[in-house]
Motif scaffolding. Sequence first.
Motif, short mmCIF file in Angstrom:
data_model
loop_
_atom_site.label_atom_id
_atom_site.label_comp_id
_atom_site.label_asym_id
_atom_site.label_seq_id
_atom_site.Cartn_x
_atom_site.Cartn_y
_atom_site.Cartn_z
N ASP A 1 46.25 6.27 23.97
CA ASP A 1 46.92 7.58 23.92
C ASP A 1 46.57 8.32 25.21
N GLY A 2 47.44 8.17 26.23
CA GLY A 2 47.13 8.78 27.52
C GLY A 2 45.91 8.12 28.15
N LYS B 1 37.33 -5.68 23.21
CA LYS B 1 36.95 -5.14 24.52
C LYS B 1 37.45 -3.70 24.61
N GLY B 2 36.55 -2.78 24.90
CA GLY B 2 36.91 -1.37 24.98
C GLY B 2 37.73 -1.03 26.20
N GLY B 3 38.65 -0.08 26.05
CA GLY B 3 39.48 0.34 27.16
C GLY B 3 40.76 -0.47 27.19
N ALA B 4 41.65 -0.09 28.09
CA ALA B 4 42.95 -0.77 28.18
C ALA B 4 43.36 -0.86 29.64
N GLU B 5 42.86 -1.87 30.34
CA GLU B 5 43.25 -2.06 31.74
C GLU B 5 44.68 -2.55 31.80
N LYS B 6 45.46 -1.97 32.69
CA LYS B 6 46.86 -2.36 32.81
C LYS B 6 47.00 -3.75 33.42
#
Length: 640
Positions: A35-36, A372-377
Motif C-alpha cells: 500500500d504505497g 521476505k519482508g518488503g516488495a522490491e519491484k
Amino acid sequence: MVSTTFRRIVSPCWRPFGIGEDSSPGSDDTNGRLDGLLWYKDSGNHITGEFSMAVVQANNLLEDHSQLESGPISLHESGPEATFVGVYDGHGGPEAARFVNDRLFYNIKRYTSEQRGMSPDVITRGFVATEEEFLGLVQEQWKTKPQIASVGACCLVGIVCNGLLYVANAGDSRVVLGKVANPFKELKAVQLSTEHNASIESVREELRLLHPDDPNIVVLKHKVWRVKGIIQVSRSIGDAYLKRAEFNQEPLLPKFRVPERFEKPIMRAEPTITVHKIHPEDQFLIFASDGLWEHLSNQEAVDIVNSCPRNGVARKLVKAALQEAAKKREMRYSDLEKIERGIRRHFHDDITVIVVFLHATNFATRTPISVKGGAEKVKAVRYECGTESSGRRWCKSRRTEPILAVVESSRVPELDSSSEPVQVFDGSTRLYISYTCPFAQRAWIARNYKGLQNKIELVPIDLKNRPAWYKEKVYSANKVPALEHNNRVLGESLDLIKYIDTNFEGPSLTPDGLEKQVVADELLSYTDSFSKAVRSTLNGTDTNAADVAFDFIEQALSKFNEGPFFLGQFSLVDVAYAPFIERFRLILSDVMNVNITSGRPNLALWIQEMNKIEAYTETRQDPQELVERYKRRVQAEARL
C-alpha cells in the motif's frame, strides 16, 4: 477513565490505517500486500504460534530487508525444526542487506546440518560465512563499483528451536520480549538483544580495548560518537572498507578512508548471542530495525502489541512510529503519508517490524513457510557462492533481468499549436515545461522534491511547435520554464527554483548557515560559465575547457563532507546542475569517448546518489534519445 498517555500508545488500534485494515487471517496475503510505501503481512502461522510483519520505506531504495522462515533449520530431513527471524538494516545502499537476506539463513542451515543441531557456534559460523561471501562479492566488483566497499548491514536474528530462543545481533536493531510480570497480568518489556552503537559507553570501551594503540578508534563528531569518526555501529556484515585494508584506498571516496593502514579489522561481523529459555509467561517478541526504536520505547511497543488484536499488529506499530515522527516535525500524519520515498528519509528511516507470538491462540503450523519482508519491484541479481581451497568463502553476482533506466509512459503529451489554450489565472498553479529542456527540468525537479505534484500542475509544451496562445496569454517571453501562481507568471529557471522553495511547503532546498549560503550563491552563479565551457569543448573551440569545468565541479563537491552533494545535503545547487551534467555526461561519452567521472570520485558518487532521488530520476530523458537529438542538431547546424 483511559489516560492520555495510554490512549496515545494504543490509538493505532482504534483508528483506520489505510487499505487492508479489515484483512483477516484467512485473506489471500501469502506474500504480503503493498500500500504505497507500506508493505505488510498482517497474519501468518509459524511452528509454535502466529506472526505479523510490516515494512515502511523511507529511502529512495529500500535498505531494510527481512525474512521469517518456519520449518526445517537443517539441510537434513531428520534435522530440527525452528522459526527463524531476520531483520537486516542496510546503510550506504541496499546491497549488503539484500545479500544477507539471500544467504544468511542458508548458511545457518548448512552449519546446523554439519553440527547436527542448533547452537551459538552454528549461528556465529553462519554470520562469518555470510560476511566472507559478501567480502568476496566486494572483491569481484571493487574495480567497477568501488563504493560497494562502503555498504553494510546491521543484522538481527532470532531462532526459536526446541523451547529455546537464540538471539544474535550485530549492529543496532533490537528484539524486545513481552512478558507477564506479576499476578495482575501486566506485561513488562524485556530487551533481549545487545546493541553495538558507539553512543553506548560499553561499546566505546570494547573498541578501545580491542585497539589500544589507536587513540582515534572512536571520535566524537558533531556531538555523535563514531567509529573512526565515520560510522556509528561497531559490528555489521559488509563495510569492507573497515574490515580489510585493501578496500580502504583509492578509488574509494576520501570520506571513507582512514589515514593509517590497519592490520586487523576495525569493525566485526561476529554477533553477540544470548540464549533464552522460553517460559509460559513469555508472550511475544518484537523484532525491529532502529527506525522503530527511534520513535517508540520498549514498553510503548509492548503496550501496543498487548492492547491490539494480533492480526495486523506489526502495521499498528509502524503507524505509531510514523505518528511520533510526524509529531516531532509538527506536521499531520496524513501529510507525512503523502511524502514520497527519498524525501521521506528526512522525516524517518526505513522501518521493519516482525512480531512473533510464542503461543498459538488458534493453531500453529508444521507446513514450512518463507516470507521476505518488503516488495522490491526488481530482483535482478542472483549469487553464486562457494569455498576456495584455502577455506575462504567466495561469491559472485549474476544479473538475471534487465533494468530499465527511464520510464516515461506516464508522461502526458506536450501541448502544441493544435492544442486548446489553458484557462489562465483561474486560481490554479501551473508549471510550464518542456520534457527536453534542461532549464525547465530544474523547476520540475524542485516541484517534485517539495512534494508539490498535487499542488502545481505540470503543463508540457512542444518547443518545436509551440501553441500561439502560450506567448499571447501565458508568458510573453515564449520560453520555458514558467510558473503561473497567484495571478502572475514568473520565469527564469534559477529564480523559479528559489521561488518554489521559498513559497511552497515541503523539505527545504535552501542551505543552513552563512558559509553554505555564500558557497551556494557562488556555485549558482557559475552554472552558465560551466555550460559554456563544456559546449566550447563539444564545438571544438577549446578542447580543455570541459576538463577544467569538471575539475571545478569535483573540487566543489569536496567542500563539505556531510554528504555526497554540493553542500553536503541535497540543495538548490544540485537541482541547478543535475540536468546539465546528465546531458554532458552522455554526450561527451558518446561523441568524444570521454568519461567525466574518470579520476573524479566525488563526481562519480554525486551522480550515483542523484540517481537515487526519485524527484530527479522521474524527470530524466531516455539517454539514447538525448544523444540522438544532439547529433541531429549538430548535423542541422553544419548544413547552415
